[in-house]
Structure formats: C-alpha cells, structure tokens
Write an enzyme that holds these catalytic residues in place. Sequence first.
Site, PDB file in Angstrom:
ATOM      1  N   LYS A   1      15.988  54.011  75.333  1.00 32.63           N
ATOM      2  CA  LYS A   1      14.556  54.338  75.274  1.00 32.63           C
ATOM      3  C   LYS A   1      13.738  53.381  76.126  1.00 32.63           C
ATOM      4  CE  LYS A   1      14.389  53.901  70.801  1.00 32.63           C
ATOM      5  NZ  LYS A   1      15.805  53.659  70.535  1.00 32.63           N
ATOM      6  N   THR A   2      13.975  52.088  75.927  1.00 31.70           N
ATOM      7  CA  THR A   2      13.197  51.102  76.668  1.00 31.70           C
ATOM      8  C   THR A   2      13.523  51.206  78.159  1.00 31.70           C
ATOM      9  OG1 THR A   2      13.218  49.698  74.724  1.00 31.70           O
ATOM     10  CG2 THR A   2      12.628  48.648  76.800  1.00 31.70           C
TER      11      THR A   2
ATOM     12  N   ASP B   1       6.215  51.507  73.645  1.00 34.41           N
ATOM     13  CA  ASP B   1       7.587  51.300  73.142  1.00 34.41           C
ATOM     14  C   ASP B   1       7.504  51.056  71.632  1.00 34.41           C
ATOM     15  OD1 ASP B   1      10.313  50.988  73.139  1.00 34.41           O
ATOM     16  OD2 ASP B   1      10.341  49.099  74.267  1.00 34.41           O
ATOM     17  N   GLU B   2       8.582  51.288  70.917  1.00 35.30           N
ATOM     18  CA  GLU B   2       8.645  51.023  69.463  1.00 35.30           C
ATOM     19  C   GLU B   2       7.500  51.714  68.721  1.00 35.30           C
ATOM     20  OE1 GLU B   2      11.178  49.269  68.332  1.00 35.30           O
ATOM     21  OE2 GLU B   2      11.798  47.911  69.948  1.00 35.30           O
TER      22      GLU B   2
ATOM     23  N   GLN C   1      14.298  52.851  62.807  1.00 34.66           N
ATOM     24  CA  GLN C   1      14.052  51.418  63.029  1.00 34.66           C
ATOM     25  C   GLN C   1      12.629  51.021  62.667  1.00 34.66           C
ATOM     26  OE1 GLN C   1      15.991  49.537  66.550  1.00 34.66           O
ATOM     27  NE2 GLN C   1      16.300  51.639  67.178  1.00 34.66           N
TER      28      GLN C   1
ATOM     29  N   ARG D   1      22.136  45.551  67.097  1.00 34.68           N
ATOM     30  CA  ARG D   1      21.859  44.583  68.158  1.00 34.68           C
ATOM     31  C   ARG D   1      23.146  44.192  68.871  1.00 34.68           C
ATOM     32  NH1 ARG D   1      17.873  46.355  69.296  1.00 34.68           N
ATOM     33  NH2 ARG D   1      18.414  47.845  67.689  1.00 34.68           N
TER      34      ARG D   1
END
Length: 741
Positions: A32-33, A219-220, A253, A605
Amino acid sequence: MDLLQSLNEKQREAASHDKGPILVIAGAGTGKTRVLTHRIAYLIDTNRAMPWEVLAITFTNKAANEMKERIGQLLDYPIDRMWIGTFHSICVRILRKNIERIGYDSNFVIYDTNDTKIVIKDCIKELNLDTKKYNVNSIKSIISSEKNRRNSADDYIKEHFNEFYKRNVGEVYALYEKKLKIANALDFDDLILKTIILLENEQDVREYYQERFKYILVDEYQDTNLVQYSLVKILGKKPDGENNVFVVGDEDQSIYGWRGADINNILNFEKDFEGAKVVKLEKNYRSTNVILNAANGVIQNNCQRKGKNLYTDFEGGNLIRVLEMDNEKDEAFTVSCLIRKEIRENNASYSDMAVLYRTNAQSRALEEGLIREGIPYRIVGGLKFYERKEIKDIMAYLMLTFNQKDNISFDRIINVPRRKIGQKTIDLITEYADRKGISKFDSCYELDGIGLTNSASKSVSDFISMMEMLMIKKDVMPVSEFISDVFEVTGYKSMLLEDETVEGRSRLENIDEFLSAAKDFEERYEDNGLEDFLSHVSLLADIDKTDETKNNCVTLMTVHSAKGLEYDTVFVTGLEDGIFPIIHQEPDSDDEEEERRLFYVAITRAKRMLFITYANDRMRFGNHETKLKSRFLKEIPAECVEDTNPMAYAAKKIEGLDKNIKKMPSFVKSNFFKGSLDVEKEKPKLKSDKIVAGDKVMHKSWGVGTVVQIKDDGDSKTVVIAFESKGIKNLNLEYAPIEKI
Ligand code: ATP
Ligand code: MG
C-alpha cells in the site's frame, strides 16, 4: 510508465488511477505504502501535478521522511517543496500562514502532552476542585476526546449539566481553553481542529488550499479520527466538484481506537466519497508463508472485519519460535543472545532487527539486557529525548523568546538557573498578571504595580533585559548558534558545568545532542528559522521520537510505533495476559479486538524470522507479578510454531547466569546459542577484585549498597551486599554490575 514497472497489475491500476476518489484496502505488506509513493512520483512525472500540488499525509514524521526519500530516488527531483507530513505538521503549516483569521497570532506555540497537563493542573487548583477526585490524566483524555468529537467546553457542560462531576470537568475544560488562548497556545488536538474551523469559516483560504492540492493521498487511513477525516473531506472537495482523494489502509491494522480513531472512516469510504473506486491487494511481498499464516490465523478471530486472506510466493520459511521465560531479565538476556546468533549465523546486521513491546515500561529491562551485552540499539519513543529536563528548559527559553505570552515557559525558566527570584515573587507576578489579564512576561514591565522588593525587582528586570537581548538575537542568528548562545548567556551552561555528578555530565551531553539536532535541522530544511525549528521539535510526537543519528543498531519500540515498518527479524516480547492484551478484557470485546489487531500488526512486521517471548514473572510498578501466557498465542496455528522449545529450555538452564555463567551446561552454550553466549569475553571488566567487606558499591539497577561479605566458592566469588532499597543480595563478584563508590 517505467516508473510503475516494479508494481504488480493491481498495484499499477491503483497508482495510475486518473481522477476521482480511490481506496486501496489491503492487508499488511501488500505494498500500500509503495503504491502511494509510486503514485506521487507518477503524478509528477506525467505532469498531472506539480510537486507543490500534491498533499501526502503519513502517520509519523519518520514515515514522511522515508516517503520523501523514496520519491526523491524515483524522480531525481527536488522534493523540499512537497507537502508530505503528518496531519499535525501539515496543519501547522496552514495555521502559521492563516491563523490570524481566527483570532490567534501567527507565532502561536504548541503545547505538548506535558504542557497541557500543567495547565490542567492549574485549572483544577484554580477552581478549588479536589485534586484527588479530579485526575489530570483522565481530564486530559476527556478534553482530547471531546475536541476530537468537535464538542466545545460549553457543549460538554450543557450535555452534563445535571452531573456534578462531569459539569466540573467541563468547567476545567472551559478554563483550560481560556488559558491556552491567553498564552496564544494550541495543543495537538487544536492543530487539526483549528485548521478545520479556519477552512470552514474562511472561504478564500479554503478555496486556495482546495485548488492548490490537486491530489491528496493518505496512508494508514484506518487510523484517522473524526477531525482528521473532516480535514481530508474539506480539502479533497474542489470548488469545481473534482475530488482526487487517494487513501490506503487496512481495517485489520486499526490500532488507535483508544485515541478516537474510527474504523468506520475506512469502512464507509465508498459511501462518503461518491463514485469511489476500490482496489484490493492480496499478495504480500514482505513475509514468509509461515509468518503470514500465523498472522491470518490470529486475525480471523476478530468479528469486526471485512475478511481477507493474504498469500505470498515466498513458500515455507523458518518456523516461529515461541519462548517461555522465567522473568523479564531472562527475556532481555535471551533476546540479546538471539540477536548475536542472528548476526553470527545469518549474516544479519543490527539494523535488520527490531524488538517490540506492548508498553513503554517494558523497554527498561530490555535496554539493560542489550547494554550489558554491548548490543547497539536505539529507542523509538519511550526514552523521550525531548522530554528531558534540560532540553525542555532550553526549549522553554526558545519558546519564550518567540512568544512572550507563553506563561508555561515563563514559569519553567524564570528561576532556572537560580537568579534569586523566589516563589513569593513569582506568585506576586502571577497574581498581578491574572488580575490584569496579561501575560506574566508583560507584567514584569510593571514592577511598581506588583509591589516587589527592590532586590526582587532588580533580579526580575535583569532577567527581562537578558530576554530582550535574546529576542533580538533570535532574528539574526542561525538556530544552532542561537541555541548555543541561549545556553551560555542564561547561565544554564555554567550551572551544568558546576554540577560534576554523572547526571550533570549527561545533561551537558544531551544539550550537545540538542545542538547537533538543530544543526541537522538547519541542513535538512530550507525553512529553517527558529519558528520552524520549534514547530519541528514540538511535533516529534511520542509515537515517533527516534534517535536518527545511530544507524547500525537494533530498534526498540512499542508495537504502535512499528506500524508500517518492516524488519528481517522481529522479537515480539511480553506475550502475557494483562500485558498483551494489555488488561484483562472480556473475551470478544471491542477492546480485545483492537489488541488482537495490534498483535497482527506486530507479527506482520517480520520478513523472515519471528520470535515471540513471554515471561512467567514480571516486575511491574516495582512489584513481581505472576503471569499467564497470552490468550493470543494459542490462536497461532500450531504448524507455524517450532515444535519443541529448546530455546526456552536453554533459557531455563541459564536462568542462574548472573550467579555463575561458567557452570552453565556446555550443551547450552554449544547447541542453542552457538557461540552467542561468549558474552563472558565481552562483559565489561569491573574493578570488582578491589571490593572488600565494608565498601559502598553502586549497582546498576538496585542503587547503593554495602558489601557485607565476600564468599569464595572455589571457581568463583560471591559478594553479599545489603542494598538500601532491595535488602540482602548474593551476586557473582565477577559479573555483578557494581562499582565501588
Ligand atoms: P503495511 O500494511 O504494513 O503498512 P504496506 O501494505 O504498506 O504494509 P509496503 O510497506 O508498501 O506494504 O510493502 C511491503 C514490502 O513489500 C516492501 O518491502 C515493499 O517494497 C515490497 N513490495 C510491495 N510491492 C512489491 C512489488 N510489486 N514488487 C516487489 N516488492 C514489493
Ligand atoms: Mg504501509
């Protein structure tokens, strides 16, 4: 098109999307990022937008810097003028230019968590409320969440008019707002809120930014709260009706519910932004199959999700190691040994590894373990460089030269270093300022009215003259030189130089570090005046305070701070009920679901290797607590976890390591840690041989003690020490972290 070559088809579709709102909703590590970053480069490269017409919002300052760097690499284009930053930093930029429209001075100061607590404390006192019943922290979080719901103090008072306690909290909120306004100060929540108010009320300002930011990227997105969402909504809506908002996120998330983040922002995106395109990505590029299966296994226990399964081409992978420890010290030691082992056997470097924990308080034990094993590390958050006293003091001087209405800074440094301005004088100044409705600094120009003694008047006017000199200098000197000047002329430097204790020296070192931070800031940013520096420092929010100067070192941080990041090897520590999940939540409650999402973030992660540890006993708030392993552990599919638990066994065998490392069974050394236990060689050499009964010693964790006896056990010596706070302890003389004092 070349730019997008390294994306898969779905990713490319999103990155090259033409006009209109779009949501990329996808699991961890699906790119995504990466898509967001490539899209920015693509928009600029294809002349759809000039760099200053793009607004990109990241969750942390660190993420913003990384994004700038990557775009710079993709484009070979100067990126200084791009608007890439956190919600807070973007809002500061807008407010500095326009806040006068809504009745503030453009040199407003930003109050951080501590500053706001001080103000709230003052308000509680001033309203004569019982400080035991009216807790600063809980009032702070009420004020914050009311602001994030866009409820003013008046709204809150009205809503709770018949509830005694809450109505008083409302009064504190009202007074707090008044005090901030008088000080020309904004808290973190205000930064976004006031920006929205500004944009709503001032049509020309609103249209300027709506037109300027042709493309907005977030983002996020799953962690946006109501006011952040409103900001995206306002800025995204162009006067001509176009709406180029591009958001990426993952509902699994969402981990900031406790701070007002609303998962519905992402779930309702298609409703909120008409005609939105939705792209889903399912291929994960980050982790091995084993790690992904574990993550999928855990998150599928949540009900509040759209449901998706990640896959990867990376078949197999190392099994996850779940390690049982006796206590937090074993945990720290074992993590250190495993870090060594990774370096030795897998050619890893320190910077490939991260140690994660649920709460900041867990870091101290881990840090001590790493320090003892000589492993370089840095802490993101927690250690809070900018919260150290000396840094806050110098910052207060800087803020006061910048904004004389800032009473908090005034109070902080009026008599630091000591300049014979006692509490009585300060109280008189305060009373006078309150009575006249002016700032304390301004009151000092009316000393006759205050009625101070001659000597007090002299001290105060000396202080004011010194500040006036600094206020002139601040406009002509580069930030770093100015700070070093402040450090000298205020007498702060001599005060620290006179203090010859370890603490005094470390404070000097911190100031040095602060100066290098200022230098670094000067070099990195085009807008690098004092005002910019102050905003920059104030915005280093708790979640991403990091020491950027160290490179090759292990990263320690909370799971919250790890969001969006990835590491080859990850240690997730403290998997105990009561720690992770943090409190004993009802099974199936919303809170438990948020904790589970947090665990999902932690697992995902890791790229190649994941270690998970839990301890049976953990020291918390000074007490030993017996712990049960986390309920989340059993949600990891058994086939993902290493069957036997030799590490834990080894850890058990070495539990007495402090007492006698040489007696550890040789198989432990050779089999499980393969040389990583040759810490013996690397232990700091202490002058313990000179210690005799009667000596006073300083222990790293336990403080000062008196040596009672030295016992010779043949191949090692035990020292018996009576600690002032911990009682009698038996320690191995050679390895105990003690020094004679
Ligand atoms: P998170 O949800 O954790 O924020 P994310 O969806 O933002 O994850 P990224 O961090 O963008 O994922 O990507 C994860 C990793 O996968 C990165 O190392 C990234 O470079 C890599 N990656 C993503 N897409 C591709 C691709 N098409 N080809 C090669 N590598 C990729
Ligand atoms: Mg990401």
